[in-house]
Design a protein around this motif. Sequence first.
Motif, PDB file in Angstrom:
ATOM      1  N   ASP A 169       0.713  -1.161   0.149  1.00 30.47           N
ATOM      2  CA  ASP A 169      -0.001   0.076   0.096  1.00 30.47           C
ATOM      3  C   ASP A 169       0.917   1.197  -0.076  1.00 30.47           C
ATOM      4  O   ASP A 169       1.992   1.171   0.187  1.00 30.47           O
ATOM      5  CB  ASP A 169      -1.072  -0.121   1.140  1.00 30.47           C
ATOM      6  N   SER A 170       0.250   2.528   0.070  1.00 29.74           N
ATOM      7  CA  SER A 170       1.163   3.436  -0.281  1.00 29.74           C
ATOM      8  C   SER A 170       1.609   3.784   1.081  1.00 29.74           C
ATOM      9  O   SER A 170       1.015   4.034   1.971  1.00 29.74           O
ATOM     10  CB  SER A 170       0.089   4.872  -0.626  1.00 29.74           C
ATOM     11  N   LYS A 255       7.482  -5.284   1.233  1.00 28.31           N
ATOM     12  CA  LYS A 255       6.873  -5.081   0.062  1.00 28.31           C
ATOM     13  C   LYS A 255       7.051  -4.089  -0.931  1.00 28.31           C
ATOM     14  O   LYS A 255       7.951  -3.225  -0.744  1.00 28.31           O
ATOM     15  CB  LYS A 255       5.415  -4.803   0.551  1.00 28.31           C
ATOM     16  N   ALA A 257       7.091  -1.266  -3.025  1.00 32.95           N
ATOM     17  CA  ALA A 257       6.285   0.226  -2.730  1.00 32.95           C
ATOM     18  C   ALA A 257       6.422   1.024  -4.000  1.00 32.95           C
ATOM     19  O   ALA A 257       5.655   1.767  -4.464  1.00 32.95           O
ATOM     20  CB  ALA A 257       6.773   0.823  -1.524  1.00 32.95           C
ATOM     21  N   ARG A 276       4.455   4.746  -8.129  1.00 27.14           N
ATOM     22  CA  ARG A 276       4.022   4.584  -6.779  1.00 27.14           C
ATOM     23  C   ARG A 276       2.993   3.259  -6.934  1.00 27.14           C
ATOM     24  O   ARG A 276       2.020   3.343  -7.742  1.00 27.14           O
ATOM     25  CB  ARG A 276       2.981   5.550  -6.520  1.00 27.14           C
ATOM     26  N   ALA A 278       1.206   1.406  -5.331  1.00 30.55           N
ATOM     27  CA  ALA A 278      -0.098   1.196  -4.570  1.00 30.55           C
ATOM     28  C   ALA A 278      -1.127   1.855  -5.463  1.00 30.55           C
ATOM     29  O   ALA A 278      -2.384   1.423  -5.722  1.00 30.55           O
ATOM     30  CB  ALA A 278      -0.053   1.939  -3.191  1.00 30.55           C
ATOM     31  N   HIS A 279      -0.547   2.719  -6.320  1.00 24.41           N
ATOM     32  CA  HIS A 279      -1.578   3.560  -7.374  1.00 24.41           C
ATOM     33  C   HIS A 279      -2.316   2.640  -8.454  1.00 24.41           C
ATOM     34  O   HIS A 279      -3.356   2.792  -8.748  1.00 24.41           O
ATOM     35  CB  HIS A 279      -0.853   4.810  -7.882  1.00 24.41           C
ATOM     36  N   GLN A 281      -2.298  -0.828  -8.024  1.00 24.64           N
ATOM     37  CA  GLN A 281      -2.072  -2.229  -7.322  1.00 24.64           C
ATOM     38  C   GLN A 281      -3.308  -2.957  -7.796  1.00 24.64           C
ATOM     39  O   GLN A 281      -3.338  -4.315  -8.158  1.00 24.64           O
ATOM     40  CB  GLN A 281      -2.154  -1.803  -5.958  1.00 24.64           C
ATOM     41  N   SER A 282      -4.651  -2.301  -8.114  1.00 27.59           N
ATOM     42  CA  SER A 282      -5.656  -3.079  -8.476  1.00 27.59           C
ATOM     43  C   SER A 282      -5.408  -3.628 -10.050  1.00 27.59           C
ATOM     44  O   SER A 282      -5.668  -4.671 -10.137  1.00 27.59           O
ATOM     45  CB  SER A 282      -6.986  -2.057  -8.623  1.00 27.59           C
TER      46      SER A 282
END
Length: 292
Positions: A169-170, A255, A257, A276, A278-279, A281-282
């Motif tokens: 995650d971020s 993880k 990042a 990034r 997390a941005h 990730q989906s």
Amino acid sequence: MSEKKPRRRRWWILGPVLVLLAPIVLYAPFLVWEYTRPQPDPVPGSGQVSTAAAPWVVVIGNPKTYADSPSNKLCVGTLVAPKAVVTAAHCLGSEPADLTITVGRDDLRGNSGKVVRVAATWRDPGYAKGIAEESFAGGMFGQVRLASADIGLITLAEPVDTPALPLADSPAGGSAATVYGWRMSPDDQPLLWQAPTTVAEDAECVRRAADSVRFIPPRWHGVSYEQAAYLCVGAERAIRLRATDSGSPVVVGGKLAGVASWSGSVDPAAPDYYTRVAHYQSQLRTLIDAIR
């Protein structure tokens, strides 16, 4: 008189050639500086690390284009699943069949580890769109809007029995982080290194990018970028990644990042910028889950 005409014609040809060559000659010293700029002193705690301790860091190779590079190294990636490697989008302009992934090789001058073929590559479509919108003139006379979505995924032709790194995650500003790469040693040896650092505050990253100056266009007079798409590390003390270490991971809390994307300045004290994770990730998880 007839003997002088050919000479005049030659001068008419030579004149435009000289006009075209002059900027190149004047620009050459800046170009040399950009690619040979001095590296900062090693960060305390940095040093060589084995792929046994960081097995998920892999080499992206291109035997055709980088035949003379140790292990044909083009970029770096991170194994996030048995058949999936995350890297920077700008590393994936080649045909998948031209690429290889090398796992478990500490010294790229050797032949240890395993080389795996690449079956497919994916680049976020937003990256290509952003590149098209970058302006050379904008870099000369103002800030350049940096292409976002500098992230991609490699599908391996076969799974590898190597531990993978989960997606993060971020991370918050001030988080402890570790950067990995094969060209981080002071002597620029092709050895896997790690260096401790911290994730910078978003506001500091944005400010440093806006103040940055590079000699290679289009990024001459500062960079603006989509804040959600990038993070930066090393604002307090730089850890400069040299060319071909693009795609290298920054790891926070065990993880993935960030993915090494760009540097904003020739200043050795300037931070490095990472996509990034997390941005995206989906998107990445959907793609990874679909790989069989």
